[in-house]
Design a protein around this motif. Structure first.
Motif, mmCIF file in Angstrom:
data_model
loop_
_atom_site.group_PDB
_atom_site.id
_atom_site.type_symbol
_atom_site.label_atom_id
_atom_site.label_comp_id
_atom_site.label_asym_id
_atom_site.label_seq_id
_atom_site.Cartn_x
_atom_site.Cartn_y
_atom_site.Cartn_z
ATOM 1 N N ARG A 175 -84.576 -33.573 -50.489
ATOM 2 C CA ARG A 175 -84.146 -32.211 -50.205
ATOM 3 C C ARG A 175 -85.013 -31.718 -49.063
ATOM 4 O O ARG A 175 -86.189 -31.406 -49.258
ATOM 5 C CB ARG A 175 -84.312 -31.302 -51.424
ATOM 6 N N PRO A 176 -84.477 -31.652 -47.842
ATOM 7 C CA PRO A 176 -85.302 -31.287 -46.689
ATOM 8 C C PRO A 176 -85.956 -29.921 -46.880
ATOM 9 O O PRO A 176 -85.300 -28.966 -47.309
ATOM 10 C CB PRO A 176 -84.298 -31.265 -45.530
ATOM 11 N N PRO A 177 -87.254 -29.781 -46.576
ATOM 12 C CA PRO A 177 -87.948 -28.506 -46.725
ATOM 13 C C PRO A 177 -87.546 -27.510 -45.639
ATOM 14 O O PRO A 177 -86.927 -27.856 -44.636
ATOM 15 C CB PRO A 177 -89.426 -28.890 -46.609
ATOM 16 N N ARG A 178 -87.954 -26.265 -45.834
ATOM 17 C CA ARG A 178 -87.486 -25.144 -45.020
ATOM 18 C C ARG A 178 -87.780 -25.299 -43.529
ATOM 19 O O ARG A 178 -86.927 -25.038 -42.690
ATOM 20 C CB ARG A 178 -88.119 -23.848 -45.555
ATOM 21 N N PHE A 179 -88.994 -25.692 -43.172
ATOM 22 C CA PHE A 179 -89.393 -25.681 -41.766
ATOM 23 C C PHE A 179 -89.313 -27.066 -41.110
ATOM 24 O O PHE A 179 -89.925 -27.285 -40.060
ATOM 25 C CB PHE A 179 -90.814 -25.119 -41.628
ATOM 26 N N LEU A 180 -88.574 -27.983 -41.725
ATOM 27 C CA LEU A 180 -88.494 -29.336 -41.181
ATOM 28 C C LEU A 180 -87.937 -29.349 -39.759
ATOM 29 O O LEU A 180 -88.490 -29.990 -38.866
ATOM 30 C CB LEU A 180 -87.632 -30.213 -42.091
ATOM 31 N N ASP A 181 -86.829 -28.658 -39.517
ATOM 32 C CA ASP A 181 -86.203 -28.683 -38.197
ATOM 33 C C ASP A 181 -87.127 -28.134 -37.121
ATOM 34 O O ASP A 181 -87.240 -28.696 -36.023
ATOM 35 C CB ASP A 181 -84.891 -27.898 -38.211
ATOM 36 N N GLU A 182 -87.818 -27.022 -37.418
ATOM 37 C CA GLU A 182 -88.710 -26.412 -36.427
ATOM 38 C C GLU A 182 -89.855 -27.341 -36.058
ATOM 39 O O GLU A 182 -90.219 -27.500 -34.881
ATOM 40 C CB GLU A 182 -89.259 -25.081 -36.942
ATOM 41 N N LEU A 183 -90.433 -27.991 -37.083
ATOM 42 C CA LEU A 183 -91.570 -28.868 -36.825
ATOM 43 C C LEU A 183 -91.133 -30.160 -36.132
ATOM 44 O O LEU A 183 -91.839 -30.672 -35.263
ATOM 45 C CB LEU A 183 -92.285 -29.184 -38.142
ATOM 46 N N GLN A 184 -89.973 -30.667 -36.504
ATOM 47 C CA GLN A 184 -89.469 -31.864 -35.843
ATOM 48 C C GLN A 184 -89.170 -31.578 -34.375
ATOM 49 O O GLN A 184 -89.475 -32.388 -33.483
ATOM 50 C CB GLN A 184 -88.200 -32.332 -36.564
ATOM 51 N N ASP A 185 -88.590 -30.417 -34.105
ATOM 52 C CA ASP A 185 -88.301 -30.029 -32.729
ATOM 53 C C ASP A 185 -89.592 -29.891 -31.918
ATOM 54 O O ASP A 185 -89.656 -30.323 -30.763
ATOM 55 C CB ASP A 185 -87.527 -28.705 -32.715
ATOM 56 N N ALA A 186 -90.631 -29.309 -32.527
ATOM 57 C CA ALA A 186 -91.908 -29.144 -31.831
ATOM 58 C C ALA A 186 -92.536 -30.501 -31.524
ATOM 59 O O ALA A 186 -93.114 -30.705 -30.447
ATOM 60 C CB ALA A 186 -92.852 -28.298 -32.667
ATOM 61 N N ALA A 187 -92.421 -31.448 -32.462
ATOM 62 C CA ALA A 187 -92.968 -32.790 -32.232
ATOM 63 C C ALA A 187 -92.236 -33.492 -31.096
ATOM 64 O O ALA A 187 -92.845 -34.177 -30.278
ATOM 65 C CB ALA A 187 -92.883 -33.619 -33.514
ATOM 66 N N ILE A 188 -90.937 -33.302 -31.039
ATOM 67 C CA ILE A 188 -90.142 -33.944 -29.991
ATOM 68 C C ILE A 188 -90.426 -33.311 -28.630
ATOM 69 O O ILE A 188 -90.593 -34.011 -27.625
ATOM 70 C CB ILE A 188 -88.640 -33.836 -30.326
ATOM 71 N N ARG A 189 -90.498 -31.978 -28.604
ATOM 72 C CA ARG A 189 -90.721 -31.288 -27.326
ATOM 73 C C ARG A 189 -92.181 -31.341 -26.891
ATOM 74 O O ARG A 189 -92.501 -31.061 -25.737
ATOM 75 C CB ARG A 189 -90.253 -29.837 -27.426
ATOM 76 N N GLY A 190 -93.077 -31.677 -27.840
ATOM 77 C CA GLY A 190 -94.488 -31.784 -27.498
ATOM 78 C C GLY A 190 -95.156 -30.445 -27.284
ATOM 79 O O GLY A 190 -95.918 -30.285 -26.326
ATOM 80 N N VAL A 191 -94.887 -29.476 -28.191
ATOM 81 C CA VAL A 191 -95.522 -28.165 -28.076
ATOM 82 C C VAL A 191 -96.320 -27.869 -29.347
ATOM 83 O O VAL A 191 -95.985 -28.331 -30.443
ATOM 84 C CB VAL A 191 -94.485 -27.038 -27.848
ATOM 85 N N GLN A 192 -97.390 -27.098 -29.198
ATOM 86 C CA GLN A 192 -98.226 -26.719 -30.323
ATOM 87 C C GLN A 192 -97.496 -25.715 -31.225
ATOM 88 O O GLN A 192 -96.569 -25.030 -30.792
ATOM 89 C CB GLN A 192 -99.545 -26.116 -29.824
ATOM 90 N N VAL A 193 -97.960 -25.642 -32.476
ATOM 91 C CA VAL A 193 -97.336 -24.759 -33.461
ATOM 92 C C VAL A 193 -98.414 -23.953 -34.168
ATOM 93 O O VAL A 193 -99.456 -24.498 -34.558
ATOM 94 C CB VAL A 193 -96.535 -25.571 -34.511
#
Length: 320
Positions: free
Chosen positions: A129-147
């Motif tokens: 069951r994917p957690p709430r912020f999975l998409d945001e964190l995955q996008d940040a990892a791909i784009r290479g930006v800090q969170v």
């Protein structure tokens, strides 16, 4: 797909250009271009100097509408590079060459930003069951930006910190963010993330970082903490594969001894449970220590002998 994208992106290509971009022979490129026409894709060849292959009337397919996000999603759906087969890795490499230049970096990052590890800690059961912020964190990892990350630890204490996302790992039903922080590399359970706000600042990514290797080291350390007891044993050569299947990362294989057997170490949570796991491997294994595990094995052997020796009544017969 790769050839159609090349045709759409460049307008016209030669068989030699297709072969070079997709790392295939010219003969294969010509065959594949012919196959596209047979399959109904409107391609045609222009003969003579300056000739090549084109789409009829500049025809385009739905592939031409790929956005940067859709290109990333395509590579994520194809599977993480760490677990891809050689054929899939080759296909992804060829497809990346056919993407428009602005999309290539993020598509390649998407293929290396995810590790799938379906095993639960200490179990073979798998849920998801994917957690709430999975998409945001995955996008940040791909784009290479800090969170800017809000996080609740197991004691319920909430903290906030800036992290440099390096990748996402799925472990059974749990998802983890691997990131660097001011205090070093850390792993965060994504279902404990309370907020995730990407910044415009770039991630400082170690040049030699490999997500799959990093996760293997993390998982090995967790398993060692969960299984602190080590049993030493001598195993027959044909029993090693049986041990690998049964114990996985809990097994360490050493060198051979003078009698041809192999030294092994098997980790477990406690002496009694580990002895129970080893008792059925007597055909392959001689446990040499620690003494408490050997004592438990002897007790199990005595109980089995008493229960199943010839002439012993079964519990059903005793109750009748």
């Amino acid at each position: 797909m790769a050839i159609v994208l090349l045709l759409q992106h460049r307008g016209q290509v030669t068989a030699a250009e297709v072969a070079r971009e997709l790392e295939i022979s010219e003969r294969t490129a010509r065959r594949d271009l012919d196959a596209l026409g047979t399959a109904g894709v409107p391609v045609y060849s222009v003969q003579g100097r300056g000739g090549g292959w084109r789409l009829v009337g500049g025809a385009r397919t739905d592939l031409s509408g790929l956005t940067a996000g859709e290109a990333r999603a395509l590579f994520l759906a194809a599977g993480p590079a760490s677990s891809a087969t050689p054929a899939l890795k080759a296909a992804l490499r060829k497809l990346v060459h056919a993407l428009p230049e602005p999309f290539r970096a993020q598509a390649e990052a998407a293929a290396s930003s995810l590790v799938m590890d379906p095993r639960l800690w200490g179990s073979s059961r798998v849920e998801a069951r994917p957690p709430r912020f999975l998409d945001e964190l995955q996008d940040a990892a791909i784009r290479g930006v800090q969170v800017r990350l809000g996080y609740v630890d197991r004691e319920g204490t909430e903290t906030e910190r800036t992290v440099h996302p390096l990748g996402i790992v799925a472990k059974g039903p749990s998802w983890y963010l691997v990131a660097t922080t001011e205090t070093g590399r850390r792993t965060f359970r994504i279902d404990r993330v309370s907020s995730a706000d990407p910044t415009a600042d770039p991630v400082h990514r170690p040049g030699d970082f490999d997500l799959a290797e990093s996760w293997r080291a993390i998982a090995d350390e967790v398993e060692r903490r969960r299984t602190p007891l080590e049993a030493r044993a001598m195993c027959t050569p044909h029993g090693i594969d049986v041990l690998r299947i049964g114990f996985g990362a809990r097994l360490e294989v050493g060198g051979s001894t003078a009698d041809g057997r192999i030294e092994v170490v098997i980790r477990g949570h406690d002496e009694h449970k580990l002895a129970g796991e080893l008792a059925g491997l007597v055909d392959y294994l001689e446990v040499t220590g620690p003494p408490r595990v050997r004592d438990h094995l002897a007790s199990i052997g005595n109980a089995l002998t008493a229960r199943y020796k010839p002439g012993a009544a079964s519990s059903m017969e005793e109750h009748e």
